[in-house]
Design a protein around this motif. Structure first.
Motif, PDB file in Angstrom:
ATOM      1  N   UNK A 317       0.894  -1.188  -0.077  1.00  0.00           N
ATOM      2  CA  UNK A 317      -0.072   0.092   0.084  1.00  0.00           C
ATOM      3  C   UNK A 317       0.853   1.195  -0.116  1.00  0.00           C
ATOM      4  N   UNK A 318       0.568   2.219  -0.854  1.00  0.00           N
ATOM      5  CA  UNK A 318       1.354   3.227  -0.858  1.00  0.00           C
ATOM      6  C   UNK A 318       0.684   4.459  -0.334  1.00  0.00           C
ATOM      7  N   UNK A 319      -0.600   4.751  -0.199  1.00  0.00           N
ATOM      8  CA  UNK A 319      -1.515   5.602   0.228  1.00  0.00           C
ATOM      9  C   UNK A 319      -1.693   5.599   1.765  1.00  0.00           C
ATOM     10  N   UNK A 320      -0.398   5.770   2.407  1.00  0.00           N
ATOM     11  CA  UNK A 320      -0.503   5.508   3.766  1.00  0.00           C
ATOM     12  C   UNK A 320       0.487   6.638   4.275  1.00  0.00           C
ATOM     13  N   UNK A 321       0.374   6.870   5.725  1.00  0.00           N
ATOM     14  CA  UNK A 321       1.172   7.960   6.308  1.00  0.00           C
ATOM     15  C   UNK A 321       1.439   7.159   7.717  1.00  0.00           C
ATOM     16  N   UNK A 369      -4.190   5.167   6.728  1.00  0.00           N
ATOM     17  CA  UNK A 369      -4.459   5.564   5.406  1.00  0.00           C
ATOM     18  C   UNK A 369      -4.483   7.012   5.203  1.00  0.00           C
ATOM     19  N   UNK A 370      -3.918   7.548   4.211  1.00  0.00           N
ATOM     20  CA  UNK A 370      -3.661   9.119   3.919  1.00  0.00           C
ATOM     21  C   UNK A 370      -4.857   9.674   3.963  1.00  0.00           C
ATOM     22  N   UNK A 371      -6.104   9.053   3.622  1.00  0.00           N
ATOM     23  CA  UNK A 371      -7.403   9.708   3.468  1.00  0.00           C
ATOM     24  C   UNK A 371      -7.822   9.969   4.957  1.00  0.00           C
ATOM     25  N   UNK A 372      -7.435   9.000   5.759  1.00  0.00           N
ATOM     26  CA  UNK A 372      -7.966   9.273   7.242  1.00  0.00           C
ATOM     27  C   UNK A 372      -6.987  10.305   8.036  1.00  0.00           C
ATOM     28  N   UNK A 373      -5.962  10.663   7.510  1.00  0.00           N
ATOM     29  CA  UNK A 373      -4.808  11.588   8.228  1.00  0.00           C
ATOM     30  C   UNK A 373      -5.628  12.939   8.745  1.00  0.00           C
ATOM     31  N   UNK A 374      -6.373  13.635   7.827  1.00  0.00           N
ATOM     32  CA  UNK A 374      -6.628  14.980   8.305  1.00  0.00           C
ATOM     33  C   UNK A 374      -7.618  14.828   9.711  1.00  0.00           C
ATOM     34  N   UNK A 401       6.206  10.063   2.751  1.00  0.00           N
ATOM     35  CA  UNK A 401       6.925   9.313   1.886  1.00  0.00           C
ATOM     36  C   UNK A 401       7.147   7.736   2.131  1.00  0.00           C
ATOM     37  N   UNK A 402       6.229   7.336   2.560  1.00  0.00           N
ATOM     38  CA  UNK A 402       6.422   5.716   3.079  1.00  0.00           C
ATOM     39  C   UNK A 402       5.174   4.867   2.347  1.00  0.00           C
ATOM     40  N   UNK A 403       5.600   3.404   2.302  1.00  0.00           N
ATOM     41  CA  UNK A 403       4.553   2.663   1.775  1.00  0.00           C
ATOM     42  C   UNK A 403       4.869   1.319   2.538  1.00  0.00           C
ATOM     43  N   UNK A 404       3.793   0.388   2.845  1.00  0.00           N
ATOM     44  CA  UNK A 404       3.631  -0.833   3.589  1.00  0.00           C
ATOM     45  C   UNK A 404       3.693  -2.058   2.563  1.00  0.00           C
ATOM     46  N   UNK A 405       4.482  -2.998   3.066  1.00  0.00           N
ATOM     47  CA  UNK A 405       4.437  -4.024   2.522  1.00  0.00           C
ATOM     48  C   UNK A 405       3.982  -5.222   3.382  1.00  0.00           C
ATOM     49  N   UNK A 449       8.513   0.852   4.492  1.00  0.00           N
ATOM     50  CA  UNK A 449       9.830   1.515   3.678  1.00  0.00           C
ATOM     51  C   UNK A 449       9.458   2.721   3.038  1.00  0.00           C
ATOM     52  N   UNK A 450      10.472   3.413   2.542  1.00  0.00           N
ATOM     53  CA  UNK A 450      10.304   4.582   1.561  1.00  0.00           C
ATOM     54  C   UNK A 450       9.487   4.078   0.431  1.00  0.00           C
ATOM     55  N   UNK A 451       8.481   5.057   0.134  1.00  0.00           N
ATOM     56  CA  UNK A 451       7.657   4.938  -1.229  1.00  0.00           C
ATOM     57  C   UNK A 451       8.436   4.124  -2.322  1.00  0.00           C
ATOM     58  N   UNK A 452       9.580   4.775  -2.860  1.00  0.00           N
ATOM     59  CA  UNK A 452      10.338   4.242  -3.900  1.00  0.00           C
ATOM     60  C   UNK A 452      10.743   2.976  -3.744  1.00  0.00           C
ATOM     61  N   UNK A 453      10.743   2.674  -2.715  1.00  0.00           N
ATOM     62  CA  UNK A 453      11.469   1.259  -2.621  1.00  0.00           C
ATOM     63  C   UNK A 453      10.585   0.042  -2.490  1.00  0.00           C
ATOM     64  N   UNK A 454       9.195   0.566  -2.548  1.00  0.00           N
ATOM     65  CA  UNK A 454       8.090  -0.590  -2.377  1.00  0.00           C
ATOM     66  C   UNK A 454       7.998  -1.432  -3.324  1.00  0.00           C
ATOM     67  N   UNK A 455       8.226  -0.966  -4.612  1.00  0.00           N
ATOM     68  CA  UNK A 455       8.052  -2.112  -5.802  1.00  0.00           C
ATOM     69  C   UNK A 455       9.155  -3.426  -5.726  1.00  0.00           C
TER      70      UNK A 455
END
Ligand code: ASP
Ligand code: MG
Length: 469
Positions: A317-321, A369-374, A401-405, A449-455
């Protein structure tokens, strides 16, 4: 009911007149074999369009509202034209018009008020499923099947958490038995709207985005169905997202707990809450592709034939905080801070995807989830206003700038070395691990991990665990 099959068709499986015809064929052949109840999603994109209309309305954009209403009308009118002929079309179009009129009245109310009361939103956005169920039921009747559309508002009883309601199963069972059993016994085919319900006193609710899967499992559970088939546009549950991992494979079987973990951690095939109502009764679920009837699909069961196999699949998931709280003073009890933060998260209706803490400085972080952040930040800042103002707590840190695996599998329990192999595989890609979470059930290892490392990390773990075809 004996041998009852509940089938659910998702938005893409209801997406066009052609798709509805295919879905109807599947319904027709099942109904010929055994008692069947069908649950449908709105035609694809329709729920988004309905929500968009309400957003325009809230913002006072009358032109935007008219434009969206026109699009919604055209989409369903075209589908009706293509799907039905003659008399059936003449009988059905006025029903669609009336449903869309109801929606238009709510949208105009929102336009006038300048706000969207959650309860009206729920009433309004369930319209998509009412339209799609009306269309497919009319088509099936034209094929000589005694099908009828049913608004789940009459059936599914929920609490009053608008937008994300939970079912009251006992009350739902009572209604379902009263309304559906006589119809099923008479050989009729109910087509129930997914996604919506109502409180005990009749206020309309919805079960959360993608909630039609959940609707279907609620009905399967209260009706004691013998199976639930969930039709979508993919061949089943996969060992990884095939867009990230080319050799990802469709899983033949998977356990309820594994499927639920995968859904919670970002796999899109199932709504995360789908499996809970089925577990106790051990009702098996099939995830099947209405675009590819040849594919057998994935069977979701209490225990798999091959037993617990170690890791089964990896999701991301990358839409996370990642939100961190860090006490600046030893006067504060870390446990108290944690307890209060969790209260604040619950009040924001947010889901914690991962949570880790270190005892030395009592600091801890959680992933949402980013959507729930505010809403979460607003609650945290309000609850900790004194501590923040006096500097007892460092300013709340948010890392976007994070993602979950997540690596999931019942068989990971008690396998020393597995986590080590996974971490080594990720580090070999030069991807830095920011946080780790593993529950004591050892069913899932969550790695931030950092977003760019997720894939890269997903591919590395998939290969290391030998999950591919
Ligand atoms: N139509 C609803 C949504 O898009 C429910 C569903 O499709 O499952 O969220
Ligand atoms: Mg869905």
């Amino acid at each position: 009911m004996k041998n009852l099959l509940v089938m659910k068709f998702g938005g893409t499986s209801m997406g066009t007149a052609d798709r509805i015809r295919s879905a109807a064929e599947i319904c027709a052949s099942a109904h010929q074999e055994r008692p069947t109840t069908v649950v449908v999603s709105a035609m694809s994109k329709v729920t988004d369009m309905l929500l968009d209309t309400l957003r325009h309305a809230e913002g006072g954009d009358e032109h935007g509202v008219d434009e969206m209403l026109r699009k919604l009308d055209a989409k369903h009118r075209e589908c009706c034209q293509d799907l039905l002929d003659g008399e059936a079309r003449a009988a059905t179009q006025p029903i669609l018009d009336e449903i869309l009129n109801e929606f238009s009245r709510i949208a105009r109310g929102v336009l006038m008020l300048g706000e969207r009361p959650p309860r009206s939103v729920d009433e309004a956005i369930a319209v998509g499923e009412r339209l799609s169920s009306t269309l497919i039921a009319a088509y099936l009747r034209g094929r000589g099947i005694d099908a009828f559309a049913l608004n789940a508002r009459e059936l599914v009883v929920t609490d009053a958490v608008f937008g994300n309601a939970s079912p009251l199963l006992e009350q739902t069972r009572e209604k379902a038995l009263n309304l559906l059993s006589p119809a099923l016994e008479a050989g009729r085919l109910p087509i129930v709207t997914g996604f919506n319900g109502a409180t005990l006193d009749g206020r309309p609710t919805t079960l959360g985005r993608g909630g039609s899967d959940f609707s279907a499992s609620i009905l399967a559970s209260v009706l004691d169905a013998s199976e639930l088939w969930i039709w979508s546009d993919v061949d089943g549950i996969m060992s990884a997202d095939p867009r990230l991992v080319p050799n990802a494979k469709v899983l033949e079987e998977i356990t309820y707990r594994e499927a639920a973990e995968l859904a919670y951690n970002g796999a899109k095939v199932l709504h995360p809450r789908t499996l809970a109502p089925l577990m106790e009764k051990e009702i098996p679920v099939w995830s099947k592709n209405s675009f590819n009837l040849e594919a057998p699909g994935t069977r979701i069961v209490p225990v798999t034939k091959d037993g617990p196999l170690g890791p089964r699949a990896v999701t991301s998931m990358t839409n996370v905080a990642l939100v961190s709280l860090d006490p600046a003073s030893a006067v504060l009890s870390g446990t108290r801070i944690m307890a209060r933060s969790l209260e604040a998260l619950a009040a924001a209706n947010a889901e914690v995807l991962a949570l880790t803490s270190s005892s030395y400085r009592q600091n801890f972080c959680f992933l949402i989830r980013t959507a729930e952040l505010p809403a979460v930040i607003e609650n945290l800042e309000a609850d900790f206003s004194i501590e923040l103002a006096h500097g007892y707590l460092h300013p709340i840190d948010v890392d976007l700038d994070v993602g979950l695996i997540a690596i999931v599998g019942e068989g990971m329990k008690g396998h020393p070395g597995l986590a080590g192999r996974i971490f080594t595989a990720i580090s070999a890609q030069m991807v830095n691990i920011i946080a780790i979470a593993q529950g004591s059930s050892e069913l899932t290892i969550g790695i931030v991990v950092r977003k760019e490392g997720v894939e890269k990390a997903v591919r590395a773990v998939h290969a290391e665990c030998g999950l591919g075809a």
